[in-house]
Write a protein that holds these residues in place. Structure first.
Motif, short mmCIF file in Angstrom:
data_model
loop_
_atom_site.label_atom_id
_atom_site.label_comp_id
_atom_site.label_asym_id
_atom_site.label_seq_id
_atom_site.Cartn_x
_atom_site.Cartn_y
_atom_site.Cartn_z
N ILE A 1 0.85 -1.18 0.00
CA ILE A 1 0.00 0.00 0.00
C ILE A 1 0.88 1.23 0.00
CG2 ILE A 1 -1.48 1.37 1.53
CD1 ILE A 1 -2.89 -1.31 2.18
N PHE B 1 1.64 5.01 0.77
CA PHE B 1 1.11 5.92 1.79
C PHE B 1 1.96 7.17 1.81
CE2 PHE B 1 -0.25 7.60 5.74
CZ PHE B 1 -1.38 6.92 6.15
N TYR C 1 14.42 2.69 -1.75
CA TYR C 1 14.19 1.87 -0.56
C TYR C 1 13.18 0.74 -0.79
CZ TYR C 1 14.04 0.61 4.33
OH TYR C 1 14.14 -0.08 5.51
N GLY C 2 12.04 1.12 -1.33
CA GLY C 2 10.97 0.13 -1.51
C GLY C 2 11.36 -0.98 -2.47
N ARG D 1 8.46 8.10 -3.95
CA ARG D 1 8.94 6.95 -3.20
C ARG D 1 7.85 5.89 -3.07
NH1 ARG D 1 10.54 7.93 2.96
NH2 ARG D 1 8.27 8.05 3.10
N SER D 2 6.60 6.35 -2.91
CA SER D 2 5.50 5.39 -2.80
C SER D 2 5.11 4.85 -4.17
CB SER D 2 4.28 6.04 -2.16
OG SER D 2 4.58 6.42 -0.85
N VAL E 1 7.03 1.71 -6.14
CA VAL E 1 6.82 0.29 -5.89
C VAL E 1 5.50 -0.21 -6.49
CG1 VAL E 1 8.23 0.21 -3.81
CG2 VAL E 1 5.82 0.79 -3.62
#
Lengths: 367, 314
Positions: A77, A79, A98-99, A146-147, A150
């Motif tokens: 998810i 966020f 990171y993800g 960043r979200s 992924v």
């Protein structure tokens, strides 16, 4: 990308019920705004969708699948936190990667995806710098990037624009809309700002005191609010909501408002008020743009007389506060002819007026 | 540039130029001096004076046994002989090696135990507050008492042997190797809580939403711990390690009570050695020289550590 079904969800913190019996159906690829005043339970709702809060009752299904026993890290998810939660000790590049890194994806694949996302968010020139050196606006982009990188099944945004300066907020609003279109993502957006909700969302869920007040498209909600709360909450300047006692005199139905003035109900609005015979105190709702001056445009429109109390200039228009005994009507003075202290006749467009029950707040008549 | 712009009277820039006392009347300044004078004198007496006395004695052969008052120690002036001798003294070398041994075993043990416990306490499990207080008790106990406790625990007929099912002839504190192990266990027991306390404070300083964000991005607990929590704790970890490492040079009560440095000199650390030299052999000038050398070395280590922390912009 997935659809979300929220079924009769309730969340309690001890004795306090933050969210009560909330049900929402969010289609795949839809952009839904959770809108409500501070403390209404919208963030709690979002946290429950993300899995950050347990659900006391009910269920949340993603594509028909219950994820409540799935660990947060496996839910996939996206966020975006209100304060972005950027990893300030890492570089911008490492934040973006990171993800992907935690999924042990091939290094070269990570690199190309990070660069593509940085390019998309126009922060390429910042990639090697520490994330703590970014401006708020860049942090915002980084947080979304960043979200998004992924490819989450859904995207949750918690008041993402509230920390931005006004001009960048307007820019980012457009940007978010474009981004949502590009990604084709199901997005849920928490905000207390109705302009953001109205301009971004495909559908708006209005929440107050943990309860769903109305769920529908922005226009639907604006044009036909379900209840007094929604009518009052949506629209700027706010809708005029005039409470009074209903009184039948001969064949004339009147709303006696505070100070003793009367609104003689006619046409559609009259039948709305009479649709439920048990209601004795009603609330008459009309948006400022549906009050007009000059010639009567329809035979069913309601004529009133009031004193010009305040005139405010808002851009090219002026807003007039018309005092009728103890009640003030807000109207747009589009002809620029009113003067302070004038006693002027004005008309309430009957077919645009709305009737509410004062006690329950429910809309009377149509629907 | 700033000189050309007129600063208001009480602007920070101006105050800095005139000294922070600029706004205070002269009388106030004088009064302030009288206020701190007693403390200043006390400090002079207990810190500065002994330090210089030590420095003075360290370059003589003076010992209290010869009947010369200490201020006439120059009569037995030794130049730097004490300083040279300490580097060839086998017993010093052994004591330093044992001190370092305790340091490289006990400090990492305390660190990893403290870190794991701190991570455990990040969660809000039932009874957390109770266990938190319980965890900190060893640290509160006077080291001498801890020494006595472990002295009793490790007796041949004591509870440790009884629980491990070992015969009462199995000795801990009088065995060449096990004596050191016992002391390290006691030290770890007493000082893990301090490590835990410092590390937990550092860990709680990691912003919660960043941890949540890391989890939502799919990072496992272990990955998030390594990549988010640990890097953000660097400064705190450094403080905790330097603190404990330096303290190892001061470990005395425990050892003195448990083994008196024995068997033989098997658990004699530098502080135990210094004690024995002072009150057993009365080699005061030698002790003074050795003490100053250790002070110097430790100061360098601590300064390096602090410089490292200062460099981190956390």
């Amino acid at each position: 990308m997935s659809s979300i079904q929220i079924n009769n969800v309730t969340k309690r913190f001890g004795d306090f019920t933050a969210v009560e019996d909330l049900s929402l159906d969010i289609q795949e690829g839809e952009f839904v705004a959770l809108l409500g005043p501070s403390g209404c339970g919208k963030t709690t709702t979002m946290n429950m969708i993300a899995g950050l809060e347990d659900i006391s009752e009910g269920s949340i299904l993603f594509d028909g699948q219950d994820l409540s026993s799935t660990r947060i890290q496996d839910r996939n998810i996206g966020f975006v936190f209100q304060n972005y939660a950027i990893f300030t000790h890492l570089s911008v590049y490492k934040n973006l990667s990171y993800g992907l890194e935690v999924k042990k994806i091939d290094k070269s694949a990570i690199d190309s995806r990070v660069r593509a996302m940085a390019d998309r968010m126009s922060i390429t020139h910042r990639l090697d710098q520490k994330a703590s050196s970014l401006s708020v606006n860049e942090m915002q982009k980084l947080a979304i990037g960043r979200s998004a990188i992924v490819e989450p099944r859904i995207f949750l945004l918690d008041e993402p624009l509230s920390n931005l300066d006004a001009s960048f907020r307007a820019y980012m609003r457009t940007e978010l809309k474009v981004l949502q279109h590009e990604l084709g993502q199901t997005m849920i957006y928490v905000t207390h700002d109705q302009i953001e909700a109205m301009s971004l969302a495909d559908k708006i869920a209005i929440i107050d005191e943990g309860k769903l007040m109305q769920y529908g498209s922005p226009l639907d909600i604006y044009n036909s609010p379900n209840n007094r709360f929604v009518a009052h909450f949506i629209g700027s300047p706010r809708m005029n909501l005039i409470d009074g006692e209903l009184r039948q005199e001969a064949d004339q139905l009147k709303l006696i408002i505070s100070g003793g003035a009367e609104i003689a109900l006619q046409g559609q609005i009259k039948s709305d008020f009479t649709s439920d015979g048990r209601v004795h105190s009603g609330s008459f709702g009309i948006r400022p743009q549906d009050i007009y001056f000059g010639d009567k445009r329809s035979s069913s429109d309601i004529e009133m007389k009031g004193t010009v109390d305040v005139l405010e200039r808002v851009g090219p228009k002026r807003i007039a506060h018309l005092q009728v005994s103890e009640t003030s009507f807000i109207a747009f003075d589009d002809q620029d002819q009113l003067k302070l202290g004038d006693e002027v006749p004005f008309y309430l467009a009957s077919d645009k007026s709305m009737a509410f029950d004062v006690a329950s707040g429910r809309r009377l008549g149509v629907i | 540039m700033t000189d050309t712009i007129k600063q208001p009277e009480n602007s920070p820039a101006n105050l800095k130029k005139q000294g922070y006392w600029a706004g205070v009347a002269r009388d106030g300044q004088k009064m302030g001096f009288w206020f701190i004078l007693p403390t200043l004198l006390l400090l002079l007496f207990i810190v500065v004076f002994p330090l210089f006395m030590q420095l003075y004695l360290s370059v003589t052969w003076w010992t209290p046994l010869e009947g010369i008052p200490w201020y006439r120690a120059w009569e037995v002036f030794s130049w730097g002989d004490n300083y040279v001798y300490q580097f060839t003294d086998e017993r010093v070398r052994g004591a330093i090696w044992r001190t370092i041994l305790i340091m490289i075993v006990a400090v990492p043990a305390q660190f990893f135990l403290g870190l794991s416990l701190a991570y455990l306490f990040m969660d809000n499990f039932p009874g957390r507050k109770f266990f938190y207080s319980l965890m900190l008790t060893p640290m509160m106990i006077v080291p001498a008492v801890v020494g006595l406790m472990f002295y009793l625990l490790f007796q041949g007929t004591g509870p440790v042997n009884a629980h491990l099912g070992l015969p009462s002839t199995f000795s801990w504190l009088t065995d060449v190797n096990r004596a050191m192990i016992s002391i390290i266990i006691a030290d770890v027991w007493q000082w893990t809580p301090l490590m835990f306390l410092i590390l937990l404070a550092g860990m709680l300083g990691v912003p919660t939403d960043q941890l949540l964000a890391a989890r939502l991005l799919g990072g496992s607990n272990w990955q998030n711990f390594l990549k988010i929590i640990l890097p953000r704790m660097k400064a705190v970890i450094m403080i905790a390690l330097v603190l404990r490492a330096v303290e190892c040079f001061k470990i005395f009560d425990l050892i003195y009570i448990m083994t008196k440095g024995g068997p033989g000199v098997q658990t004699e650390t530098i502080s135990v050695f210094l004690y024995k030299m002072t009150f057993g052999e009365f080699e005061w000038s030698y002790v003074a020289a050795l003490g100053l050398t250790i002070l110097f070395v430790l100061s360098v280590i601590a300064a390096k550590g602090l410089a490292y922390i200062a460099k981190k912009d956390v």
